[in-house]
Design a protein around this motif. Structure first.
Motif, short mmCIF file in Angstrom:
data_model
loop_
_atom_site.label_atom_id
_atom_site.label_comp_id
_atom_site.label_asym_id
_atom_site.label_seq_id
_atom_site.Cartn_x
_atom_site.Cartn_y
_atom_site.Cartn_z
N VAL A 110 0.86 -1.38 -0.05
CA VAL A 110 -0.02 -0.12 0.01
C VAL A 110 0.81 1.20 0.05
CG1 VAL A 110 -1.76 1.37 1.20
CG2 VAL A 110 -1.71 -1.21 1.21
N ALA A 111 1.82 1.15 0.95
CA ALA A 111 2.96 2.30 0.86
C ALA A 111 3.58 2.52 -0.42
CB ALA A 111 3.88 2.13 1.87
N GLN A 112 3.83 1.50 -1.14
CA GLN A 112 4.48 1.29 -2.40
C GLN A 112 3.43 2.48 -3.34
OE1 GLN A 112 4.79 -1.32 -6.38
NE2 GLN A 112 5.00 -2.24 -4.43
N ALA A 113 2.24 2.07 -3.44
CA ALA A 113 1.20 2.43 -4.30
C ALA A 113 1.25 3.91 -3.82
CB ALA A 113 -0.15 1.90 -4.09
N PHE A 114 1.28 4.45 -2.75
CA PHE A 114 1.01 5.64 -2.30
C PHE A 114 2.42 6.81 -2.86
CE2 PHE A 114 -2.51 4.65 0.24
CZ PHE A 114 -3.55 5.90 0.13
N GLN A 115 3.56 5.99 -2.59
CA GLN A 115 4.82 6.92 -3.17
C GLN A 115 4.59 7.03 -4.59
OE1 GLN A 115 8.26 4.51 -2.44
NE2 GLN A 115 9.62 5.90 -3.53
N LEU A 116 4.37 5.81 -5.43
CA LEU A 116 4.15 6.32 -6.74
C LEU A 116 2.99 7.03 -6.93
CD1 LEU A 116 4.17 2.27 -7.75
CD2 LEU A 116 6.07 3.88 -8.38
N ALA A 117 1.95 7.26 -6.49
CA ALA A 117 0.91 8.40 -6.89
C ALA A 117 1.58 9.82 -6.41
CB ALA A 117 -0.39 7.94 -5.85
N VAL A 118 2.27 9.75 -5.44
CA VAL A 118 2.83 10.84 -5.15
C VAL A 118 3.74 11.42 -6.42
CG1 VAL A 118 4.43 12.39 -3.70
CG2 VAL A 118 2.88 10.81 -2.59
N GLU A 119 4.83 10.49 -6.67
CA GLU A 119 5.75 10.72 -7.68
C GLU A 119 5.25 10.66 -9.17
OE1 GLU A 119 9.55 9.01 -4.95
OE2 GLU A 119 8.47 7.67 -6.67
N ARG A 120 3.98 10.00 -9.42
CA ARG A 120 3.49 10.33 -10.59
C ARG A 120 2.19 11.03 -10.91
NH1 ARG A 120 5.55 4.21 -13.05
NH2 ARG A 120 7.50 4.35 -12.19
N ALA A 166 1.06 13.61 -11.85
CA ALA A 166 0.78 14.29 -13.19
C ALA A 166 -0.06 13.31 -14.09
CB ALA A 166 1.85 14.62 -13.88
N GLN A 167 0.49 11.95 -13.90
CA GLN A 167 -0.46 10.84 -14.66
C GLN A 167 -1.71 10.39 -14.19
OE1 GLN A 167 3.01 11.20 -14.10
NE2 GLN A 167 4.02 9.45 -15.22
N ALA A 168 -1.58 10.36 -12.61
CA ALA A 168 -2.75 9.94 -12.10
C ALA A 168 -3.68 10.62 -11.54
CB ALA A 168 -2.05 9.16 -10.72
N ALA A 169 -3.52 11.99 -11.58
CA ALA A 169 -4.47 12.81 -11.17
C ALA A 169 -6.02 12.65 -11.78
CB ALA A 169 -4.37 14.54 -11.29
N GLY A 170 -7.07 12.60 -11.12
CA GLY A 170 -8.42 12.29 -11.59
C GLY A 170 -8.69 11.04 -11.76
N GLU A 171 -8.03 10.26 -11.12
CA GLU A 171 -8.24 8.74 -11.39
C GLU A 171 -8.21 8.03 -10.02
OE1 GLU A 171 -9.23 7.35 -14.01
OE2 GLU A 171 -8.55 9.16 -15.37
N SER A 172 -8.88 6.82 -10.22
CA SER A 172 -8.56 5.99 -8.76
C SER A 172 -8.00 4.60 -9.03
CB SER A 172 -10.01 5.73 -8.24
OG SER A 172 -10.82 5.02 -9.01
N PHE A 173 -7.54 3.83 -8.28
CA PHE A 173 -6.80 2.87 -8.43
C PHE A 173 -6.86 1.59 -7.08
CE2 PHE A 173 -4.58 6.40 -10.21
CZ PHE A 173 -4.53 6.03 -11.55
N HIS A 174 -7.10 0.36 -7.62
CA HIS A 174 -7.27 -0.68 -6.76
C HIS A 174 -5.82 -0.99 -6.12
CE1 HIS A 174 -11.07 -2.38 -8.57
NE2 HIS A 174 -11.41 -1.25 -7.73
N VAL A 175 -5.60 -1.17 -5.21
CA VAL A 175 -4.17 -1.33 -4.55
C VAL A 175 -4.33 -2.79 -3.61
CG1 VAL A 175 -2.24 -0.67 -3.31
CG2 VAL A 175 -3.74 1.00 -4.39
N VAL A 176 -4.01 -3.97 -4.30
CA VAL A 176 -4.15 -5.18 -3.47
C VAL A 176 -3.24 -6.20 -4.06
CG1 VAL A 176 -6.75 -5.44 -3.14
CG2 VAL A 176 -5.90 -5.82 -5.45
N SER A 177 -2.98 -7.54 -3.61
CA SER A 177 -2.06 -8.53 -3.83
C SER A 177 -2.35 -8.64 -5.36
CB SER A 177 -1.96 -9.51 -3.01
OG SER A 177 -3.25 -10.11 -3.07
N GLU A 178 -1.35 -9.53 -6.05
CA GLU A 178 -1.70 -10.15 -7.35
C GLU A 178 -3.13 -10.60 -7.50
OE1 GLU A 178 -0.15 -10.00 -10.47
OE2 GLU A 178 1.79 -9.17 -9.81
N ARG A 179 -3.47 -11.63 -6.68
CA ARG A 179 -4.62 -12.42 -6.73
C ARG A 179 -5.39 -12.44 -5.47
NH1 ARG A 179 -3.13 -17.94 -9.59
NH2 ARG A 179 -1.48 -17.91 -8.08
N ALA A 180 -6.61 -12.45 -5.51
CA ALA A 180 -7.53 -12.79 -4.19
C ALA A 180 -7.31 -14.16 -4.08
CB ALA A 180 -8.91 -12.12 -4.50
N ILE A 181 -7.95 -14.72 -2.82
CA ILE A 181 -8.02 -16.09 -2.51
C ILE A 181 -9.28 -16.41 -1.81
CG2 ILE A 181 -7.09 -15.50 -0.11
CD1 ILE A 181 -5.12 -18.00 -0.63
#
Length: 319
Positions: free
Chosen positions: A206-216, A218-233
């Motif tokens: 989750v922290a990785q995704a927030f760091q990426l959203a901070v640093e990117r 410009a590309q991500a503004a106005g959008e939402s993103f799921h932040v989960v593991s590769e696959r549900a179980i």
């Protein structure tokens, strides 16, 4: 960049703040109390700490202006739970150029239909938490697309897991005795067929995704993103994987929901139903494509790390 993190000393903030510092950002860590971060790290010596009570500050109108006065490039808001609180923050940041990165939840989606669920899927949220988070998301994304509006990014974590707190177990609640039974090879009662799904995510992912959203942003503004593991179980899949981790075979007795509720507390029964009835299985294709998100932990790896921590802390007894 100068980054303000609201809710900085919690589980996600404990991983996010060191990540941001190590990436070279100036970090202001906002929290309600003066207690140390739950996850110690040398990076905290380079962080500016600011104590602000959000509830009191929202009530008297001082919290959001205090955040805006910090003149950050990005504000990461990990603890906004009501539309009114979100509006106060947007009103304070409007015109400043500050980007807002908000923590949502996969509970903005109701029961899964087509899976994996995408961010654009039809929403049927239920319950106060999911419906309020969905309303916040609608408001933030509409504001972000308005000329002169506050640019926002919304991240939706799944069941946050890892060291520091109990995680959703193989029957969909927080009953630690379920893990202990699986580790000991004892039978557990599982409601339904155990084919319902849960979708965990490690706090550091989750922290990785927030760091990426901070640093990117410009590309991500106005959008939402799921932040989960590769696959549900599936619930039975989680039970089997954890039992195998402890050298056991999962002994599962499938029962009806009324029978399951008779054998547990009202709190655990309600939690199990809330998770199983949604059966979340989320897509991360959009986060991977736009943010470069790449979770390091599978669901089982995240759960095992959390179980190891619970055992070390004496909160879990593994035979």
């Amino acid at each position: 960049m100068k980054v303000v993190v609201i809710g900085s000393t919690g589980h996600v903030g404990g991983f996010l703040v060191p990540r941001l510092v190590e990436a070279g950002h100036e970090v202001v860590a906002v929290s309600r109390g003066a207690s140390e971060p739950y996850r110690p790290h040398a990076a905290w010596s380079q962080v500016t700490r600011l104590l602000l009570d959000r509830d009191a500050g929202d009530a008297d109108g001082t919290f959001a202006p205090a955040i805006a006065a910090l003149e950050a490039d990005v504000v990461v808001d990990l603890i906004c739970f009501t539309p009114d609180s979100a509006r106060l923050m947007v009103d304070a940041l409007r015109g400043s150029g500050t980007v807002l990165v908000h923590c949502g939840t996969i509970w903005v989606h109701g029961p899964s239909a087509e899976v994996p669920v995408t961010e654009e899927a039809r929403r049927t949220p239920s319950g106060e938490y999911g419906t309020q988070k969905a309303e916040i998301e609608r408001m933030l994304l509409a504001e972000s697309r308005r000329p002169g509006g506050v640019r926002s990014v919304v991240l939706h974590p799944g069941h946050i897991t890892g060291p520091g707190w109990p995680m959703i177990n193989a029957v969909g609640n927080l009953d630690l005795s379920v893990w202990e039974a699986l580790a000991a090879g004892r039978e557990i009662a599982m409601p339904g067929l155990g084919l319902e799904t849960v979708h965990h995510v490690h706090a550091d992912d989750v922290a990785q995704a927030f760091q990426l959203a901070v640093e990117r942003h410009a590309q991500a503004a106005g959008e939402s993103f799921h932040v989960v593991s590769e696959r549900a179980i599936t619930l039975r899949g989680l039970a089997q994987a954890i039992a195998r981790h402890y050298g056991q075979e999962a002994r599962l007795r499938f029962v009806s929901w009324p029978e399951f509720r008779e054998q547990t507390t009202a709190e655990f029964g309600d939690a199990s139903w809330e998770h199983a009835s949604r059966s979340h299985s989320m897509s991360i294709d959009k986060a991977r494509r736009v943010l470069g998100y790449a979770p390091r932990y599978t669901t089982v790896q995240a759960v095992v790390e959390g179980l190891d921590w619970l055992e070390r802390e004496g909160r879990l007894t593994i035979a």
